[in-house]
Design an enzyme around this catalytic site. Structure first.
Site, short mmCIF file in Angstrom:
data_model
loop_
_atom_site.label_atom_id
_atom_site.label_comp_id
_atom_site.label_asym_id
_atom_site.label_seq_id
_atom_site.Cartn_x
_atom_site.Cartn_y
_atom_site.Cartn_z
N SER A 76 0.84 -1.20 0.00
CA SER A 76 0.00 0.00 0.00
C SER A 76 0.88 1.25 0.00
CB SER A 76 -0.95 -0.04 1.20
OG SER A 76 -1.89 1.00 1.15
N ASP B 121 -8.82 -4.27 -6.53
CA ASP B 121 -8.25 -3.41 -5.50
C ASP B 121 -8.50 -1.93 -5.83
OD1 ASP B 121 -6.75 -2.10 -3.63
OD2 ASP B 121 -4.88 -3.15 -4.06
#
Length: 594
Positions: A366, A418
């Site tokens: 991330s 995602d």
């Protein structure tokens, strides 16, 4: 319940009723104060049941008042109708409209201050210094430019996302991602390269997950984690020279040891220091792969969120790197912080003194994946054999030239739909346009959209076929916006103008297109399932292209596909499947092994 989102006429009297209801909170506030005083008076003699009832009523009254105040401060738009004065930036330069330009400037400044106050209120629990104030202003400018041209409330956005999800499911004839593009032909060489990278990614994802410390370890081991960490809290206590930042009771370091399986002597440096633009990381020796691993932590605090939201673009200029370009400002500053620690503090020199033959590998998930990617670009010239594995990095990270440059040494791993891997200002503008379009064209009341949408998201079924104002219109009329759509879009926002208008010479657009770093491995489920907790999911992986992630896909798994445990599970599943296939092939060619 009357009218539609874009046709508020049947409920035009509702705002007056809401304002009248809001005025009633003043006597309710006084009554709540009186109730609190009465409850605190011990001399009152009443039955216990009555006292308990009054206490419960007073507590409920204060909860309602507090949440109402918070809701008004966050949701209420003090600019109101002033948004209609917004004009494109070019209009304010006209000398004949200096008064209009001044009004536009005042409205923009007011909007920025409103958003800055909201952000300060949400981040009131953290200590605010000069860096935070600069970040608040930058983020407020971003929010102001993004929301300035729409007249949508949160429930309108929720209805739009529900409609988009159902429309997207109608268009999908198979569980594969729409318009999937492969970067290479499916040759055996490409397949072997993919298998090798998947195995390496599965190994290094452990380090990226371990960087989260005890929150990740407790999340993945909810029943046994605390007992195991308590048992080891006093063991292997690192010295002050090995660790920076706060790690009360040694929980973070103990979790890292358990997740990675390394020994204390394998760690060169560990930092739990966390401020805006300064995120935790650790440097360790990986003897299994003969690598010096720099693992960067992802988003886990308010400071990290502020770093994520500092999404302005800035130039990245490095010596001997021809492919300079735009990068995400907040993530680049985080990478600069780690770069200074690694080089100026001699951390990498110490590591290569211990293991000179090892290679350098940088990993992160991330926010950590984006920081690791930019850090790898900074260190590339000094360490030509460097490799970087970015797991679920943010989509709006690198300009096209830098993204192409990083394909030689960075591998990005994305799972399913995602959301973070598709986040960028151009993609957000596209999503906003799609929401406005579909909401304005729907003829159903909002409560019907929300109720049926919630049923669809939880229990599945066939997508609803909502009638729209597009039904019955001829092909020529479909290219023209509806009045309802124009009513929801006050004007074109600066970020949207930057996408379509030609930029001025030597003046880059405010939000240019930014892309994922390196070569991209896209992992998807072989069969679609609406069960979020299915334990027997099978995955397939392929080399993909950045164009696949140029649009935000709406799905219940758009958040869960980003979680580090889901990424690790998918990589482990593919790695185990590859090893089992190799074992089967070995037995076929070697009958004596059976």
């Amino acid at each position: 319940m009357q009218g539609t989102i874009s046709n508020p006429g049947p409920r035009k009297s509702l705002p007056k009723i809401l304002y009248t209801r809001l005025l009633l909170y003043f006597p309710e506030f006084i009554w709540a104060v009186v109730g609190a005083v009465w409850v605190s008076d011990n001399s009152v003699q009443c039955e216990k049941t009555v006292i308990n009832g009054v206490i419960g009523t007073v507590i409920a009254s204060w909860i309602i008042i507090v949440f109402t105040v918070i809701g008004v401060v966050i949701v209420f738009d003090p600019l109101g109708g002033k948004k209609t004065f917004y004009l494109p930036d070019g209009v304010s330069r006209n000398l004949e409209s200096s008064q209009s330009g001044q009004l536009l400037y005042n409205v923009k400044s007011s909007a920025t201050r409103v958003w800055e106050k909201r952000i300060r209120l949400l981040c009131c629990c953290i200590v605010q210094d000069d860096d935070h104030r600069v970040a608040f202003t930058s983020i407020a400018e971003l929010f102001r430019s993004y929301f300035s041209d729409t007249d949508l409330v949160p429930s309108d956005i929720a209805a739009g996302l529900i409609l988009l999800h159902q429309e997207q499911d109608k268009m999908e004839n198979c569980p594969k991602e729409p318009e999937e593009v492969l970067c290479h032909s499916p040759s055996s060489l490409v397949t072997d390269d993919l298998d090798v990278e998947l195995e390496n990614a599965a190994h290094y994802m452990l380090f990226a997950a371990a960087a989260y410390g005890w929150p990740y370890y407790v999340y993945t081991n909810p029943y046994t984690a605390l007992c195991k960490l308590n048992g080891d809290c006093c063991r292997n206590r690192p010295t002050d020279s090995d660790i920076t930042g706060s790690d009360r009771h040694n929980f973070h370091f103990g979790s890292i040891l358990k997740i990675t399986g390394l020994q204390y002597r394998d760690f060169i440096h560990i930092s739990f220091h966390n401020k805006i633009y300064e995120i935790p990381f650790f440097v360790a020796l990986d003897h299994k792969k003969e690598a010096i691993v720099v693992a960067v932590r992802g988003t886990l605090s308010f400071e990290d969120i502020l770093t994520d939201l500092s999404a302005d673009c800035e130039d990245l200029t490095l010596e001997e790197v021809l492919e300079n370009g735009f990068v995400h400002k907040g993530i680049t500053q985080a990478a600069n912080y780690i770069y200074r620690k690694l080089i100026n503090d001699g951390i990498l020199n110490q590591a290569f003194t211990i293991a000179p033959e090892y290679k350098l590998v940088i990993v992160g998930h991330s926010l950590g994946g984006g920081t690791a990617s930019i850090l790898a670009i900074m260190l590339r010239n000094s360490f030509p054999t460097l490799r970087c594995y970015a797991f679920s990095p943010p989509g709006g990270l690198l300009s096209k030239s830098l993204a192409d440059y990083t394909k030689h040494f960075i591998v990005s791993v994305i799972v399913g739909k995602d959301l973070v891997a598709r986040l960028s200002m151009p993609n957000m503008e596209d999503l906003k346009r799609r929401i406005v379009r579909i909401v304005a064209n729907c003829n159903r009341p909002k409560y019907q959209i929300l109720l049926r949408g919630c049923w669809y998201e939880v229990f599945g079924g066939d997508p609803d076929d909502f009638p729209t104002e597009l039904d019955g219109r001829n092909q020529d009329a479909l290219t023209q916006p509806l009045l309802a759509e124009e009513s929801l879009m006050v004007h074109r926002s600066p970020s949207y103008n930057a996408l379509e208008e030609e930029p001025h010479l030597n003046s880059p657009p405010q939000y240019p297109h930014l892309y994922l770093p390196g070569k991209i491995i896209h992992i998807v489920e072989e069969c679609s399932s609406r069960r979020l907790c299915s334990s027997d999911i099978k995955y397939t992986a392929r080399w993909s292209n950045e164009t696949v992630f140029s649009s935000i896909l709406i799905s219940p798994k758009m958040i869960t596909d980003h979680m580090p445990d889901v990424v690790l599970k998918a990589l482990n599943s593919l790695s185990q499947e590859h090893r089992s296939c190799l074992s089967c092939q070995t037995r076929e060619y070697n009958p004596s092994a059976v």
